[in-house]
Scaffold this motif. Structure first.
Motif, PDB file in Angstrom:
ATOM      1  N   ARG A 129      18.536  14.380   9.083  1.00 54.62           N
ATOM      2  CA  ARG A 129      18.911  15.492   8.065  1.00 54.62           C
ATOM      3  C   ARG A 129      18.597  16.623   7.785  1.00 54.62           C
ATOM      4  N   ASN A 130      17.752  17.342   8.915  1.00 46.21           N
ATOM      5  CA  ASN A 130      17.358  18.701   8.766  1.00 46.21           C
ATOM      6  C   ASN A 130      16.331  18.965   7.561  1.00 46.21           C
ATOM      7  N   THR A 131      15.583  17.900   7.456  1.00 39.37           N
ATOM      8  CA  THR A 131      14.720  18.068   6.230  1.00 39.37           C
ATOM      9  C   THR A 131      13.701  19.092   6.228  1.00 39.37           C
ATOM     10  N   LYS A 132      13.096  19.221   7.468  1.00 44.90           N
ATOM     11  CA  LYS A 132      12.159  20.633   7.590  1.00 44.90           C
ATOM     12  C   LYS A 132      12.831  21.773   7.412  1.00 44.90           C
ATOM     13  N   LEU A 133      14.130  21.824   7.964  1.00 42.39           N
ATOM     14  CA  LEU A 133      14.797  23.038   7.867  1.00 42.39           C
ATOM     15  C   LEU A 133      15.225  23.308   6.526  1.00 42.39           C
ATOM     16  N   LEU A 134      15.837  22.614   5.686  1.00 41.47           N
ATOM     17  CA  LEU A 134      16.061  22.665   4.340  1.00 41.47           C
ATOM     18  C   LEU A 134      14.977  23.286   3.369  1.00 41.47           C
ATOM     19  N   ALA A 135      13.986  22.503   3.472  1.00 43.74           N
ATOM     20  CA  ALA A 135      12.855  22.547   2.198  1.00 43.74           C
ATOM     21  C   ALA A 135      11.936  23.651   2.654  1.00 43.74           C
ATOM     22  N   THR A 136      12.474  24.994   3.281  1.00 38.12           N
ATOM     23  CA  THR A 136      11.397  26.024   3.519  1.00 38.12           C
ATOM     24  C   THR A 136      11.904  27.315   3.130  1.00 38.12           C
ATOM     25  N   PRO A 137      10.840  27.926   2.928  1.00 40.01           N
ATOM     26  CA  PRO A 137      11.262  29.455   2.376  1.00 40.01           C
ATOM     27  C   PRO A 137      12.253  30.086   3.319  1.00 40.01           C
ATOM     28  N   GLU A 138      12.268  30.020   4.629  1.00 41.97           N
ATOM     29  CA  GLU A 138      13.091  30.671   5.364  1.00 41.97           C
ATOM     30  C   GLU A 138      14.661  30.233   5.341  1.00 41.97           C
ATOM     31  N   GLN A 139      14.916  29.012   4.800  1.00 40.06           N
ATOM     32  CA  GLN A 139      16.410  28.424   4.637  1.00 40.06           C
ATOM     33  C   GLN A 139      16.679  29.214   3.330  1.00 40.06           C
ATOM     34  N   HIS A 140      15.881  29.398   2.103  1.00 40.02           N
ATOM     35  CA  HIS A 140      16.185  29.724   1.124  1.00 40.02           C
ATOM     36  C   HIS A 140      16.199  31.430   1.012  1.00 40.02           C
ATOM     37  N   PRO A 189      11.656   7.799  17.924  1.00 39.30           N
ATOM     38  CA  PRO A 189      11.857   8.996  17.375  1.00 39.30           C
ATOM     39  C   PRO A 189      10.597   9.339  16.642  1.00 39.30           C
ATOM     40  N   ALA A 190      10.131  10.576  16.571  1.00 43.46           N
ATOM     41  CA  ALA A 190       9.120  11.042  15.635  1.00 43.46           C
ATOM     42  C   ALA A 190       9.528  10.484  14.089  1.00 43.46           C
ATOM     43  N   LEU A 191       8.471  10.238  13.217  1.00 41.75           N
ATOM     44  CA  LEU A 191       8.589   9.828  11.996  1.00 41.75           C
ATOM     45  C   LEU A 191       9.167  10.640  11.287  1.00 41.75           C
ATOM     46  N   LEU A 192      10.364  10.706  10.523  1.00 41.30           N
ATOM     47  CA  LEU A 192      11.241  11.611   9.975  1.00 41.30           C
ATOM     48  C   LEU A 192      11.335  12.950  10.470  1.00 41.30           C
ATOM     49  N   ASP A 193      11.903  12.904  11.614  1.00 39.60           N
ATOM     50  CA  ASP A 193      11.631  14.074  12.540  1.00 39.60           C
ATOM     51  C   ASP A 193      12.838  15.086  11.875  1.00 39.60           C
ATOM     52  N   ALA A 194      12.872  16.319  12.462  1.00 40.35           N
ATOM     53  CA  ALA A 194      13.639  17.297  11.733  1.00 40.35           C
ATOM     54  C   ALA A 194      15.129  17.067  12.117  1.00 40.35           C
ATOM     55  N   ASP A 195      15.473  16.223  12.983  1.00 37.52           N
ATOM     56  CA  ASP A 195      16.934  15.888  13.329  1.00 37.52           C
ATOM     57  C   ASP A 195      17.340  14.945  12.288  1.00 37.52           C
ATOM     58  N   MET A 198       0.723  -1.282   0.000  1.00 34.79           N
ATOM     59  CA  MET A 198       0.120  -0.091  -0.036  1.00 34.79           C
ATOM     60  C   MET A 198       0.781   1.383  -0.031  1.00 34.79           C
ATOM     61  N   PRO A 199       0.802   2.222  -1.001  1.00 35.50           N
ATOM     62  CA  PRO A 199       1.467   3.187  -1.053  1.00 35.50           C
ATOM     63  C   PRO A 199       1.256   4.350   0.262  1.00 35.50           C
ATOM     64  N   ILE A 200       2.082   4.965   0.669  1.00 36.75           N
ATOM     65  CA  ILE A 200       1.956   5.783   1.892  1.00 36.75           C
ATOM     66  C   ILE A 200       2.735   7.241   1.886  1.00 36.75           C
ATOM     67  N   TYR A 201       2.493   8.224   2.331  1.00 40.01           N
ATOM     68  CA  TYR A 201       3.349   9.424   2.333  1.00 40.01           C
ATOM     69  C   TYR A 201       3.175  10.193   3.705  1.00 40.01           C
ATOM     70  N   ARG A 202       4.300  10.881   3.806  1.00 37.80           N
ATOM     71  CA  ARG A 202       4.026  11.633   5.145  1.00 37.80           C
ATOM     72  C   ARG A 202       4.581  13.245   4.898  1.00 37.80           C
ATOM     73  N   CYS A 203       3.708  14.343   4.874  1.00 39.43           N
ATOM     74  CA  CYS A 203       4.147  15.679   4.436  1.00 39.43           C
ATOM     75  C   CYS A 203       5.237  16.175   5.418  1.00 39.43           C
ATOM     76  N   ASN A 204       6.195  16.493   4.866  1.00 42.32           N
ATOM     77  CA  ASN A 204       7.505  17.282   5.612  1.00 42.32           C
ATOM     78  C   ASN A 204       7.030  18.513   6.158  1.00 42.32           C
ATOM     79  N   GLN A 205       5.801  19.101   5.491  1.00 42.39           N
ATOM     80  CA  GLN A 205       5.446  20.472   5.970  1.00 42.39           C
ATOM     81  C   GLN A 205       4.510  20.613   7.208  1.00 42.39           C
ATOM     82  N   CYS A 206       3.370  19.734   7.117  1.00 46.68           N
ATOM     83  CA  CYS A 206       2.431  19.727   8.086  1.00 46.68           C
ATOM     84  C   CYS A 206       2.593  18.309   9.008  1.00 46.68           C
ATOM     85  N   GLY A 207       3.166  17.478   8.437  1.00 44.16           N
ATOM     86  CA  GLY A 207       3.211  16.001   9.394  1.00 44.16           C
ATOM     87  C   GLY A 207       2.204  15.031   8.939  1.00 44.16           C
TER      88      GLY A 207
END
Length: 338
Positions: free
Chosen positions: A89-100, A81-87, A1-10
């Motif tokens: 690889r800093n996914t949430k940090l990199l893929a944000t307007p603030e980081q850019h 740990p939380a699923l794909l937490d920000a720790d 079964m395909p699954i996804y988790r949004c890195n923006q809102c969880g």
């Protein structure tokens, strides 16, 4: 079964309509999210959990706490740990307007419009892992990449690799890479005919996979190398992939990989897994329009020898590197700026 988790809102959801490896908008916030096979996703999560648990136990052994009364010695197991937490690889940090934002400001100060797709630096998937495997062993894996890319261009459904003429070590390495890529859904099917020593691969139809084999892997490799060198030297930075820049006269260009270390000029890497010589003049003009030193405008061409790269760098006001030279060149830039 395909699954996804949004890195923006969880938000987590199953979706049977989307092919594995593709992207689809989050049902809650519409951010682009990568679709994974559920079993594979859980396996990867458990791998990370087990690794984190080992690290915690190792730290506890190296730094034991003072002896406590017997009633207090029993401690609960650490929570997962939380699923794909920000720790991770800093996914949430990199893929944000603030980081850019610092890169955005740098381009604006030069009257250049920069258009970012923040999801292109999302490292929660396996594109970066696969790219590092391929890039680190490109001397051996280059022919495989060429064969797969050719098959996509010719609309073939698969690739057969005959390993009988290779040494046992090389044949084993190629077979292992194919199996790993298959486990990460980069191929739709994988089969190894052991008696004949033939690997049979069925290609994925997902556009994301075609883009990866058609040069996207090299962009991921350069991006990860740039992050490694910048982080190793403790530099604050802003980074992006696939930046579309529009000059005041409305000329449009795309920059493959860009990183802006704090207090410095950007480092731009243009990635070439095929022919690039006809584009040299274009990159010369682009470097001058951006106002970047030649050492910080890099052409990373996978098939160049070290002698060819050095010769081209001497002939043109650009820095040419192959894969082994890339990390050395980036480390030198970081040292000079320190």
């Amino acid at each position: 079964m395909p699954i996804y988790r949004c890195n923006q809102c969880g938000f987590i959801s199953e979706d049977t309509s989307a092919p594995i490896g593709s992207k689809l908008p989050c049902a809650r916030c519409s951010a682009a999210s990568t679709v994974y096979d559920t079993v594979f996703y859980v396996e990867k999560l458990l791998e990370r959990y087990v690794a984190a648990l080992r690290e915690v136990k190792a730290l506890q052994q190296n730094d034991p706490a003072p002896e406590a009364p017997a009633a207090q010695q029993a401690a609960p197991e650490p929570a997962p740990p939380a699923l794909l937490d920000a720790d991770m690889r800093n996914t949430k940090l990199l893929a944000t307007p603030e980081q850019h934002a610092p890169l955005q400001a740098w381009f604006q100060s030069r009257q250049i419009e920069a258009r970012f797709e923040h999801a292109l630096v999302d490292t929660s998937g396996f594109f970066d892992d696969a790219a590092c495997l391929i890039g680190d062993g490109y001397a051996l894996f280059g022919e495989l990449m060429e064969r797969v890319c050719f098959a996509y261009r010719k609309s073939h459904s698969g690739v057969n690799l005959e390993l009988g003429n290779l040494s046992q070590k090389d044949a084993q390495a190629i077979n292992q890479l194919c199996r790993q890529l298959y486990s990460h859904t980069f191929f739709a099917r994988y089969h190894y005919q052991k008696p004949e020593k033939i690997v049979r691969l069925t290609l994925q139809a997902a556009p994301a996979m075609r883009q990866f084999f058609d040069g996207g892997w090299l962009e991921w490799y350069a991006f990860i190398e740039l992050l490694k060198q910048t982080q190793a030297h403790g530099q604050a930075f802003s980074c992006a992939r696939g930046v579309k820049v529009v000059f005041p006269n409305e000329d449009l260009h795309e920059l493959d990989v860009v990183c802006l270390p704090q207090g410095q000029a950007p480092v731009v890497i243009e990635c070439k897994s095929g022919e690039f010589r006809r584009d040299i003049d274009k990159y010369l003009r682009l470097r001058k329009r951006l106002g970047i030193e030649r050492s910080r405008f890099i052409i990373c061409a996978a098939d160049l020898t070290q002698e060819q790269a050095s010769g081209l760098s001497a002939m043109y006001e650009l820095s040419f590197v192959n894969l082994p030279m890339l990390a050395l060149h980036l480390a030198q830039l970081a040292r000079l700026a320190a």
